[in-house]
Motif scaffolding. Structure first.
Motif, PDB file in Angstrom:
ATOM      1  N   PRO A  43      -9.552 -28.205  -3.102  1.00 29.08           N
ATOM      2  CA  PRO A  43      -7.960 -29.263  -3.345  1.00 29.08           C
ATOM      3  C   PRO A  43      -7.622 -29.168  -2.625  1.00 29.08           C
ATOM      4  O   PRO A  43      -6.528 -29.464  -2.779  1.00 29.08           O
ATOM      5  N   TRP A  84      -9.290 -34.542  -9.884  1.00 25.98           N
ATOM      6  CA  TRP A  84      -9.736 -34.868  -8.225  1.00 25.98           C
ATOM      7  C   TRP A  84     -10.348 -35.603  -8.783  1.00 25.98           C
ATOM      8  O   TRP A  84     -11.762 -35.252  -9.214  1.00 25.98           O
ATOM      9  N   HIS A 113      -1.828 -39.657  -3.334  1.00 23.21           N
ATOM     10  CA  HIS A 113      -3.401 -40.384  -2.201  1.00 23.21           C
ATOM     11  C   HIS A 113      -3.836 -40.398  -1.689  1.00 23.21           C
ATOM     12  O   HIS A 113      -2.254 -39.691  -0.253  1.00 23.21           O
ATOM     13  N   THR A 151     -11.491 -30.123 -11.832  1.00 24.11           N
ATOM     14  CA  THR A 151     -10.153 -30.392 -13.253  1.00 24.11           C
ATOM     15  C   THR A 151      -9.904 -28.859 -12.704  1.00 24.11           C
ATOM     16  O   THR A 151     -11.159 -27.641 -13.045  1.00 24.11           O
ATOM     17  N   VAL A 208      -5.960 -32.577  -0.499  1.00 22.65           N
ATOM     18  CA  VAL A 208      -5.022 -33.012  -0.735  1.00 22.65           C
ATOM     19  C   VAL A 208      -3.902 -32.634  -0.705  1.00 22.65           C
ATOM     20  O   VAL A 208      -3.164 -31.772  -0.792  1.00 22.65           O
ATOM     21  N   GLU A 255      -1.624 -35.321 -11.639  1.00 24.23           N
ATOM     22  CA  GLU A 255      -1.209 -33.751 -12.942  1.00 24.23           C
ATOM     23  C   GLU A 255      -1.212 -34.878 -13.663  1.00 24.23           C
ATOM     24  O   GLU A 255      -0.647 -36.046 -14.294  1.00 24.23           O
ATOM     25  N   THR A 303      -5.171 -30.400 -13.787  1.00 22.42           N
ATOM     26  CA  THR A 303      -4.978 -31.452 -12.646  1.00 22.42           C
ATOM     27  C   THR A 303      -6.481 -32.309 -12.298  1.00 22.42           C
ATOM     28  O   THR A 303      -7.928 -31.295 -12.467  1.00 22.42           O
ATOM     29  N   GLU A 362      -5.256 -37.340  -6.225  1.00 26.24           N
ATOM     30  CA  GLU A 362      -5.270 -35.993  -7.223  1.00 26.24           C
ATOM     31  C   GLU A 362      -4.171 -36.776  -8.480  1.00 26.24           C
ATOM     32  O   GLU A 362      -3.176 -36.643  -8.410  1.00 26.24           O
ATOM     33  N   ARG A 394     -13.287 -39.078  -6.123  1.00 24.46           N
ATOM     34  CA  ARG A 394     -13.033 -39.014  -5.204  1.00 24.46           C
ATOM     35  C   ARG A 394     -13.728 -41.073  -4.753  1.00 24.46           C
ATOM     36  O   ARG A 394     -14.954 -40.439  -5.191  1.00 24.46           O
ATOM     37  N   LEU A 453      -9.376 -39.607  -1.541  1.00 23.15           N
ATOM     38  CA  LEU A 453      -9.044 -38.781  -2.296  1.00 23.15           C
ATOM     39  C   LEU A 453      -7.446 -38.587  -3.589  1.00 23.15           C
ATOM     40  O   LEU A 453      -6.521 -38.909  -3.236  1.00 23.15           O
TER      41      LEU A 453
END
Length: 475
Positions: free
Chosen positions: A208, A143, A188, A99, A211, A10, A141, A8, A145, A6
């Motif tokens: 969320p 995300w 990560h 997002t 993470v 920003e 933000t 994330e 996968r 995963l």
């Protein structure tokens, strides 16, 4: 695949930007902007993951785009008896999960735009439109996968490296300074489903929160000396100008006093409240002048990108190549061959130019009665203007710009510095005159001869040489 990676990411908008949703218009939405923000089911602005997936794919090397982000293409069928082409689909191993936007304490911005009539050099009728924009400072933000067999994966490392070089551009209006963003951090989190701890985390936590604090920071803006490099300047520098008289670029709104609307037309301001010349104004003025220069010297077929309701950008000339083009309405009418594309984005990028050290004043105007020669009744109006002040013009590029356009652009900038063309409204009554600052003036003086020579050489090369006259007597 028992290991889930995963990521994330920003991001922060460094300029106004948005993904528009014109399909959101309904019968009762005539008061809304022509290009409203995309919004979720709760009415909050959002950025769909498809926009970011396209931006990431474009940033990846061409030979790796299919393996990293999938593809749909025509391929030869696998059957030995059937050699016809068939569509082949490859799924992307990189999934965008969603997002989330975090907006600053600023309202949604609204910008108005109009086209320039090439014959009257004024605003073209029926082309005024508006759009909503997210303010700079909005955080986004994202995300992602990636599923693999092992905790160490070359694909994951490649995606992280791609993110660290990413120059995010979100939504439309990229060539006029919209959608510019910067990557802040990338985290990560590895979830190994073959272990009890990883399986417990995957089954008991969602969204969320997957993470969590065990994620590793693999990219941080402060450690990268400003992040990914920006697009290069076309002329290697920003160009500095000063307002010689006054400048008015309207916001489409009127000032209010004691809760009531006045007749004072307001100027356009940025999110910090500073007067600003938007990138769309620079692009429209300079494109118009470049078209005029190239057509005047006769260096080839250059379209007038706005002529009437049925013709527009040609899509093949050097100006369309540099500034971009859109499919003209009515192109398929008659015997015209339908275009294979609806347009192309330009290679020149124009950013907004905040005006510094200027004084905002209100100037009153009145129409003249053509019979009596005095002031006309009920024709008094007022508008805000910026007096003095200086600003910087940022022209960048993300592709090869034809030499003809570069040369004509130098001459167009020189014409603007000489006061031959103005910026904003009221240019025929003393508004919008700019003068170049000393460094920019010296650069224009040095570049002008080279630009003129480029146009002369091109014209000479395209001018047919007349055939020698035959001597009938000697024949």
């Amino acid at each position: 695949m028992s290991v889930i990676h995963l990521l994330e990411a920003e991001l922060e908008l460094t300029g106004p930007g948005a993904v528009a949703a014109p399909e959101a218009h309904s019968v009762g939405s005539v008061l809304r902007p022509d290009l409203p923000l995309a919004r979720d089911g709760w009415g909050d602005p959002y950025v769909p993951g498809t926009s970011l997936a396209g931006s990431l794919r474009q940033q990846a090397p061409k030979n790796r785009r299919r393996d990293m982000f999938g593809d749909v293409f025509k391929g030869v069928g696998s059957s030995e008896q059937n050699d016809t082409d068939e569509t082949t689909t490859i799924a992307s191993p990189v999934r965008i999960l969603g997002t989330r936007l975090t907006m600053p304490d600023l309202p949604v911005m609204r910008r108005h735009r109009t086209a320039v009539d090439r014959h009257r050099a004024a605003a073209k009728a029926t082309t005024l439109h508006s759009r909503e924009l997210l303010p700079p400072g909005t955080e986004l933000t994202l995300w992602l996968r990636i599923d693999t067999e092992t905790t160490a994966s070359p694909l994951v490392d490649e995606v992280i490296a791609l993110l660290s070089r990413w120059r995010p551009r979100i939504g439309g209006g990229r060539t006029t300074g919209h959608g510019r963003a910067e990557l802040i951090t990338v985290r990560h989190r590895v979830v190994d489903l073959s272990t009890p701890d990883g399986l417990h985390h995957w089954l008991t936590v969602g969204g969320p929160d997957l993470v969590d604090d065990r994620a590793t920071v693999v990219y941080e803006r402060a450690q990268q000396a400003g992040g990914a490099p920006d697009e290069p300047y076309l002329f290697g520098r920003a160009l500095e100008f000063r307002i010689a008289d006054a400048l008015h670029i309207g916001s489409g709104a009127f000032a209010e006093r004691s809760g009531r609307r006045t007749d004072v037309a307001q100027i356009l301001r940025d999110h910090e409240g500073s007067p600003v010349v938007p990138g769309s104004t620079w692009k429209g003025i300079l494109r118009t002048r470049v078209e005029f220069i190239l057509r005047s010297v006769g260096v080839g077929n250059v379209c007038a990108s706005v002529r009437d309701d049925t013709s527009g950008s040609c899509g093949v000339c050097v100006v369309c190549c540099a500034f971009g083009w859109t499919e003209p309405s009515g192109n398929a009418a008659g015997d015209a061959k339908p275009s294979e594309s609806v347009g192309a984005r330009g290679r020149l990028l124009f950013a907004d130019s905040p005006i510094r050290d200027g004084r905002v004043k209100v100037r009153n105007h009145v129409a003249i009665d053509r019979v009596f020669g005095g002031a006309r009744d009920e024709a008094l109006f007022a508008e805000e203007v910026v007096e003095d002040g200086h600003l910087a013009l940022h022209i960048r590029h993300d592709g090869t710009v034809p030499d003809l356009v570069r040369a004509a652009l130098v001459l167009a900038l020189a014409d603007m510095a000489d006061g031959l063309i103005g910026v904003g409204g009221g240019t025929t009554r003393g508004y919008g005159t700019l003068t170049a600052q000393p460094a920019t003036s010296e650069w224009l003086t040095a570049e002008r001869p080279t630009a003129v020579q480029t146009l002369r050489v091109t014209r000479s090369a395209r001018t047919p040489v007349p055939a020698p006259a035959t001597d009938e007597v000697s024949a």
